[in-house]
Design a protein around this motif. Structure first.
Motif, PDB file in Angstrom:
ATOM      1  N   UNK A  13       6.111  23.855  30.760  1.00 47.76           N
ATOM      2  CA  UNK A  13       5.950  22.698  31.629  1.00 47.76           C
ATOM      3  C   UNK A  13       5.700  23.119  33.075  1.00 47.76           C
ATOM      4  N   UNK A  14       6.272  24.266  33.486  1.00 49.98           N
ATOM      5  CA  UNK A  14       5.989  24.783  34.832  1.00 49.98           C
ATOM      6  C   UNK A  14       4.514  25.151  34.928  1.00 49.98           C
ATOM      7  N   UNK A  15       4.019  25.828  33.905  1.00 50.73           N
ATOM      8  CA  UNK A  15       2.606  26.192  33.888  1.00 50.73           C
ATOM      9  C   UNK A  15       1.727  24.949  33.928  1.00 50.73           C
ATOM     10  N   UNK A  16       2.124  23.940  33.175  1.00 54.90           N
ATOM     11  CA  UNK A  16       1.341  22.701  33.156  1.00 54.90           C
ATOM     12  C   UNK A  16       1.344  22.051  34.533  1.00 54.90           C
ATOM     13  N   UNK A  17       2.497  22.067  35.189  1.00 59.96           N
ATOM     14  CA  UNK A  17       2.593  21.470  36.523  1.00 59.96           C
ATOM     15  C   UNK A  17       1.726  22.254  37.519  1.00 59.96           C
ATOM     16  N   UNK A  18       1.812  23.574  37.457  1.00 57.65           N
ATOM     17  CA  UNK A  18       0.997  24.412  38.350  1.00 57.65           C
ATOM     18  C   UNK A  18      -0.483  24.169  38.089  1.00 57.65           C
ATOM     19  N   UNK A  19      -0.848  24.069  36.815  1.00 60.50           N
ATOM     20  CA  UNK A  19      -2.252  23.829  36.472  1.00 60.50           C
ATOM     21  C   UNK A  19      -2.709  22.482  37.013  1.00 60.50           C
ATOM     22  N   UNK A  20      -1.834  21.472  36.907  1.00 56.61           N
ATOM     23  CA  UNK A  20      -2.185  20.143  37.390  1.00 56.61           C
ATOM     24  C   UNK A  20      -2.359  20.151  38.907  1.00 56.61           C
ATOM     25  N   UNK A  21      -1.431  20.813  39.604  1.00 60.88           N
ATOM     26  CA  UNK A  21      -1.490  20.872  41.069  1.00 60.88           C
ATOM     27  C   UNK A  21      -2.732  21.625  41.523  1.00 60.88           C
ATOM     28  N   UNK A  22      -3.043  22.742  40.865  1.00 60.78           N
ATOM     29  CA  UNK A  22      -4.214  23.512  41.286  1.00 60.78           C
ATOM     30  C   UNK A  22      -5.502  22.759  40.960  1.00 60.78           C
ATOM     31  N   UNK A  23      -5.524  22.039  39.848  1.00 63.69           N
ATOM     32  CA  UNK A  23      -6.709  21.238  39.521  1.00 63.69           C
ATOM     33  C   UNK A  23      -6.892  20.122  40.542  1.00 63.69           C
ATOM     34  N   UNK A  24      -5.792  19.508  40.952  1.00 63.99           N
ATOM     35  CA  UNK A  24      -5.839  18.450  41.959  1.00 63.99           C
ATOM     36  C   UNK A  24      -6.345  19.007  43.285  1.00 63.99           C
ATOM     37  N   UNK A  25      -5.812  20.180  43.674  1.00 62.93           N
ATOM     38  CA  UNK A  25      -6.248  20.819  44.925  1.00 62.93           C
ATOM     39  C   UNK A  25      -7.735  21.147  44.861  1.00 62.93           C
ATOM     40  N   UNK A  26      -8.170  21.691  43.722  1.00 64.83           N
ATOM     41  CA  UNK A  26      -9.579  22.019  43.560  1.00 64.83           C
ATOM     42  C   UNK A  26     -10.435  20.765  43.692  1.00 64.83           C
ATOM     43  N   UNK A  27      -9.973  19.678  43.104  1.00 64.68           N
ATOM     44  CA  UNK A  27     -10.706  18.414  43.200  1.00 64.68           C
ATOM     45  C   UNK A  27     -10.839  17.942  44.640  1.00 64.68           C
ATOM     46  N   UNK A  28      -9.756  18.070  45.397  1.00 68.36           N
ATOM     47  CA  UNK A  28      -9.799  17.661  46.803  1.00 68.36           C
ATOM     48  C   UNK A  28     -10.784  18.518  47.587  1.00 68.36           C
ATOM     49  N   UNK A  29     -10.699  19.832  47.411  1.00 64.45           N
ATOM     50  CA  UNK A  29     -11.588  20.745  48.141  1.00 64.45           C
ATOM     51  C   UNK A  29     -13.038  20.490  47.746  1.00 64.45           C
ATOM     52  N   UNK A  30     -13.274  20.355  46.436  1.00 67.39           N
ATOM     53  CA  UNK A  30     -14.633  20.113  45.954  1.00 67.39           C
ATOM     54  C   UNK A  30     -15.179  18.798  46.511  1.00 67.39           C
ATOM     55  N   UNK A  31     -14.353  17.769  46.496  1.00 65.66           N
ATOM     56  CA  UNK A  31     -14.774  16.471  47.011  1.00 65.66           C
ATOM     57  C   UNK A  31     -15.124  16.537  48.492  1.00 65.66           C
TER      58      UNK A  31
END
Length: 54
Positions: A13-31
């Motif tokens: 679940x920690x890995x899933x949370x980290x993956x979610x946070x990094x995907x969200x960050x990537x989305x913000x930067x990409x946007x």
């Protein structure tokens, strides 16, 4: 995963949370990058149109 359970934020679940946070960050930067690219493109197209009009 061996060892004592460390609550809901251990193991996968920690890995899933980290993956979610990094995907969200990537989305913000990409946007943000895409937005600035589109703004710059629109600006250069306006400039080109103004040159054609003159």
């Amino acid at each position: 995963m061996a060892g004592p359970a460390g609550g809901p934020y251990s193991g996968t679940s920690t890995l899933a949370m980290v993956a979610r946070v990094s995907a969200f960050s990537f989305g913000l930067v990409y946007g943000a990058m895409k937005l600035s690219y589109l703004k710059a493109k629109a600006r250069s197209e306006q400039r080109a149109a103004a040159k054609m009009a003159h």
